[in-house]
Design a protein around this motif. Sequence first.
Motif, short mmCIF file in Angstrom:
data_model
loop_
_atom_site.label_atom_id
_atom_site.label_comp_id
_atom_site.label_asym_id
_atom_site.label_seq_id
_atom_site.Cartn_x
_atom_site.Cartn_y
_atom_site.Cartn_z
N LEU A 139 43.35 42.24 44.00
CA LEU A 139 44.77 42.62 43.95
C LEU A 139 45.59 41.43 44.45
N MET A 140 46.43 40.86 43.53
CA MET A 140 47.08 39.58 43.84
C MET A 140 48.60 39.71 43.86
N ASP A 141 49.18 39.01 44.80
CA ASP A 141 50.63 38.88 44.91
C ASP A 141 51.08 37.88 43.85
N LEU A 142 51.98 38.32 42.91
CA LEU A 142 52.46 37.42 41.86
C LEU A 142 53.91 37.01 42.07
N SER A 143 54.35 37.01 43.35
CA SER A 143 55.69 36.46 43.63
C SER A 143 55.63 34.95 43.42
N TYR A 144 56.79 34.31 43.35
CA TYR A 144 56.87 32.92 42.91
C TYR A 144 56.08 31.97 43.80
N SER A 145 55.98 32.30 45.09
CA SER A 145 55.28 31.40 46.02
C SER A 145 53.79 31.33 45.74
N LYS A 147 52.47 30.78 42.74
CA LYS A 147 52.32 30.19 41.41
C LYS A 147 51.06 29.32 41.31
N ASP A 148 50.87 28.42 42.27
CA ASP A 148 49.71 27.54 42.22
C ASP A 148 48.40 28.31 42.43
N LEU A 150 47.72 31.29 41.24
CA LEU A 150 47.35 31.97 39.99
C LEU A 150 46.46 31.09 39.13
N GLU A 151 46.73 29.78 39.13
CA GLU A 151 45.94 28.87 38.31
C GLU A 151 44.46 28.90 38.73
N ASN A 152 44.22 28.95 40.04
CA ASN A 152 42.83 28.96 40.53
C ASN A 152 42.15 30.30 40.31
N VAL A 153 42.93 31.38 40.34
CA VAL A 153 42.35 32.71 40.19
C VAL A 153 41.96 32.98 38.74
N LYS A 154 42.56 32.23 37.77
CA LYS A 154 42.28 32.47 36.35
C LYS A 154 40.81 32.27 36.00
N SER A 155 40.12 31.43 36.73
CA SER A 155 38.69 31.21 36.46
C SER A 155 37.80 31.92 37.47
N LEU A 156 38.38 32.85 38.25
CA LEU A 156 37.65 33.51 39.34
C LEU A 156 36.52 34.40 38.81
N GLY A 157 36.72 35.05 37.66
CA GLY A 157 35.79 36.07 37.17
C GLY A 157 34.37 35.56 37.02
N THR A 158 34.20 34.54 36.18
CA THR A 158 32.84 34.07 35.93
C THR A 158 32.25 33.39 37.16
N ALA A 159 33.07 32.66 37.92
CA ALA A 159 32.57 31.97 39.12
C ALA A 159 32.09 32.98 40.16
N LEU A 160 32.87 34.04 40.34
CA LEU A 160 32.49 35.06 41.32
C LEU A 160 31.26 35.82 40.86
N MET A 161 31.16 36.03 39.52
CA MET A 161 29.98 36.70 38.97
C MET A 161 28.70 35.92 39.35
N LEU A 162 28.75 34.61 39.19
CA LEU A 162 27.58 33.78 39.49
C LEU A 162 27.20 33.88 40.96
N GLU A 163 28.19 33.87 41.85
CA GLU A 163 27.92 33.95 43.29
C GLU A 163 27.38 35.32 43.68
N SER A 353 46.13 27.12 50.60
CA SER A 353 47.48 27.21 50.01
C SER A 353 47.43 27.44 48.51
N ASN A 354 46.34 27.02 47.83
CA ASN A 354 46.26 27.22 46.38
C ASN A 354 45.09 28.13 45.98
N SER A 355 44.55 28.91 46.94
CA SER A 355 43.48 29.89 46.69
C SER A 355 42.19 29.24 46.20
N SER A 356 41.97 27.97 46.50
CA SER A 356 40.76 27.30 46.01
C SER A 356 39.50 27.80 46.72
N ASN A 357 39.64 28.37 47.90
CA ASN A 357 38.46 28.81 48.67
C ASN A 357 38.22 30.31 48.57
N VAL A 358 38.81 30.97 47.59
CA VAL A 358 38.78 32.42 47.57
C VAL A 358 37.36 32.97 47.38
#
Length: 790
Positions: A139-145, A147-148, A150-163, A353-358
Amino acid sequence: ETISLLTDLRSSLGGSDCIKANAKSCGECIQAGPNCGWCKKTDFLQEGEPTSARCDDLAALKSKGCPMEDIENPRGSKQVLENREVTNRKKGAAEKLKPEAITQIQPQKLSLHLRVGEPQTFSLKFKRAEDYPIDLYYLMDLSYSMKDDLENVKSLGTALMLEMEKITSDFRIGFGSFVEKTVMPYISTTPAKLRNPCTGDQNCTSPFSYKNVLSLTSEGNKFNELVGKQHISGNLDSPEGGFDAIMQVAVCGEQIGWRNVTRLLVFSTDAGFHFAGDGKLGGIVLPNDGKCHLENNVYTMSHYYDYPSIAHLVQKLSENNIQTIFAVTEEFQAVYKELKNLIPKSAVGTLSSNSSNVIQLIIDAYNSLSSEVILENTKLPKGVTISYKSFCKNGVNDTQEDGRKCSNISIGDEVRFEINITANECPKKEQNETIKIKPLGFTEEVEINLQFICECQCQSEGEPNSPACHAGNGTFECGACRCNEGRIGRLCECSTDEVNSEDMDAYCRRENSTEICSNNGECICGQCVCKKRENTNEVYSGKYCECDNFNCDRSNGLICGGNGICKCRVCECFPNFTGSACDCSLDTTPCMASNGQICNGRGTCECGTCNCTDPKFQGPTCEMCQTCLGVCAEHKDCVQCRAFDKGEKKETCSQECMHFNMTRVESRDKLPQPGQPDPLSHCKEKDVDDCWFYFTYSVNSNGEANVHVVETPECPSGPDIIPIVAGVVAGIVLIGLALLLIWKLLMIIHDRREFAKFEKEKMNAKWDTGENPIYKSAVTTVVNPKYEGK
C-alpha cells in the motif's frame, strides 16, 4: 470421639466462606467456593440449625457426621475435542499441502467444565511451519513527494518474488495506493486542480482516497505492468489519508483476495497520517463504520466517513490477522514507532528517500514479525479470568502479560503455553460460552467451550411439590426442601403471612420465659432458627437457641483451656483433663519427685501440681525443706561413731545408729557411683578432730539403708613453724631496707633541687666584681713627667 472433638476446633479459614454464603440450596453452596460441599443426608441438621448449615467445608461436614457419599462436591474437568498434531515438513518436499491443511497450533478445540473458584489448566503448543504461504499487499502513498519512489516500486513485483522464494514457495503480491480525502482543505477542489493537482507542467493524476490497483496475485510480471501504469498525484496538507486505505485493505477481504495464510500489509509513505477527529476540518463528522466501501476498486465514502481511530484499526487488523510493516522515511520514524507500540504484530522499517531499499526492509520486517508469537483471546464472559505462562526457547519462562508471548522463534521451533481459566461467578442464565485463543497475525485458533457447574447432580433428581415439604409446598432436593414462592420454614410449613403470628411465637419460648428463642434467634413457623455470629465458629443451637459453644469457662484466655469442647455452655474435656474449664490435668508426671515418688511422699498431686501436706516441705515436687537437715548432715554422727568410734553419739551409738548397714572401703574411688537403681547421696563431713571423712548413703527397693564409708579420714597436717618464722623475719628486714632506700632517694632528689636553685640565684646576682673598695696596695708608682723615653 477425640478425633471428632478435635476436628470441631477447625479454624475459621476453612468453613467461613461456605457458612457466610447462607446457601439455601446445593447450587448456591457450590458457588460459594471450591472447598464448599453440601450434605444431602436427610437427618443431618440438629435442632435450631437452618438449612444453610448443610453447606460447609468438606472436613467440617465429615466431622459433623455426614458420610462422604452424602456430600455433594462436583469438580471441574477438561476435555480435548480436537487435537491434530502440529505440522512437520521441510521446504521443497514432495508433499504439497493446502494452507488449511497446515497446523501450527495444538489443540484446536476443547471443552472446560468450570466450577466457581476452581481453575482449569491446559497446555497449548505452537510451532512455526516451514514453507508457509504468504500474501503481501503493498500500500503506497502516491502524493507528489513520493514521485521518485514510484519509479523504484515499478519493478518491485518480480524482485520481491525472487527474494520471497527463499522463504516460501507459495507467495502472492498485491498493490494499492492512496492520497487523501477528496474534500477541502485536504485537496484543492478547483476544477483545474481536480484534473491535475500538480503545479507547472507536471502530469499528475486526479487525487483519490484509496485505490486497489492489483488484487493479490502470484504473477510478479503483472504487478510490474500495472504499477508501471500508475501516476503520481498530490494534495495540500502534509499528513495523508493512509488510515482510510488501511481500513479498506483490512475489511475488503474478497476484493483484495486475502487467503487464510500469513497476511502482510506494507504501508509505504514519507508523511504523517490523519486519524479520527481530523475529518471535522472538512465537515465530516460521521465515525468510520469499519465496513468495505469499494466500488470498481475505489473507496467511495471518503467524503462521508471520518478517518478511523487507531483503536478501530487495531481491532480490524487483529480480526483479519493482518501484520503491518510501516516503511517510512527517517523523518517520521519516531511517529510510526509510537504507532507500532499501539498496533500488535507490526514493525517499522526505515525507507530510503527513493524506496531503493524496500525489498530488504520487507524481508527484515517479516523475519522480525514471524520470530514472535503473541496469544490473544476473545472477550471473556463476565466473571471469567484467564492467565498465561509461557515456556519459550532456552528455558525462558514468563507470566503476567509477558506470559502471552515468546520471542526469537525460528522456523520449526516449538513453544508451549500453560493457560489457566477460572470462573469467579456463574452466569445469570447459566448458558455455555465459547471463547477463542489465537496467535496474533495467524488465522489458526483454539476454540474453548466453557460450561459452568452451577447446580448439583442431586438437584436434577429433586421431587417437585413433595409431600416431605409440608404437603407439597416445596421441592425436596439434595436432602432439603426448596420452598415454593410465598412459603418459608425448613419444611415450607408456613406462609410469609404467618411469620409474625403470636400463636407461633408461643412455641419458641421456654417454660416460664418471656424470651423468644432465648434472644438468640428468630421464631419462624413456630420453630427457632438461631442467628449466626460474625465468627462462623461460634454457633447457637438447641430447640430454643439456648445453647452455644463459646460461653464456657475459660482458662489462659482459651475456651475450656484449649483442652476440651464447649457444648451447650458446658465443657466436655479431652481425656486426662477435668474441671469446669478443663484446666485440671490428670497427668501425674509433673508431680514425680527425683526419688520416683509422687510429691516425694510428702503431698498429693492435684491438677498436675503438688499440694504438700507436710508444712516443712515445699517446691513443685515437695522436695525443698528449708529447716531440714540434709541426708549427709542427718547421718553424719551415726556414721562417725560406727566407723571411727568417736563423736557426739559415741556413748549411744548402739541404741541410735543401728538403722543402716555399713560397709568400709579403702578409698573414695571404691565408693558406689551414680547410675545405680537406688537413690544415692555422696557425703563429705568433718569429724570432731577436724578430719574429713567420706561416705555414701542409699536406700534400696526394700527400704534398707546402706552406708559405704572410706575407712581412713583425711586429717589436715599442722603448720611448719620454721618457714613461717623465717618468712616473717625476712619480710621485716626487706621492708626496712626498702624504707631506707626510699628515704635516701628522696634526700638526693631534695639536695639536687636546692643546689639547682642556688646556681640559679648566683647567676642572677648584679654586684660589681672588679676590686675591693677598702683595699690599699703597698706599691706606689710615680711617673716622671720630664722623662721622654730616651
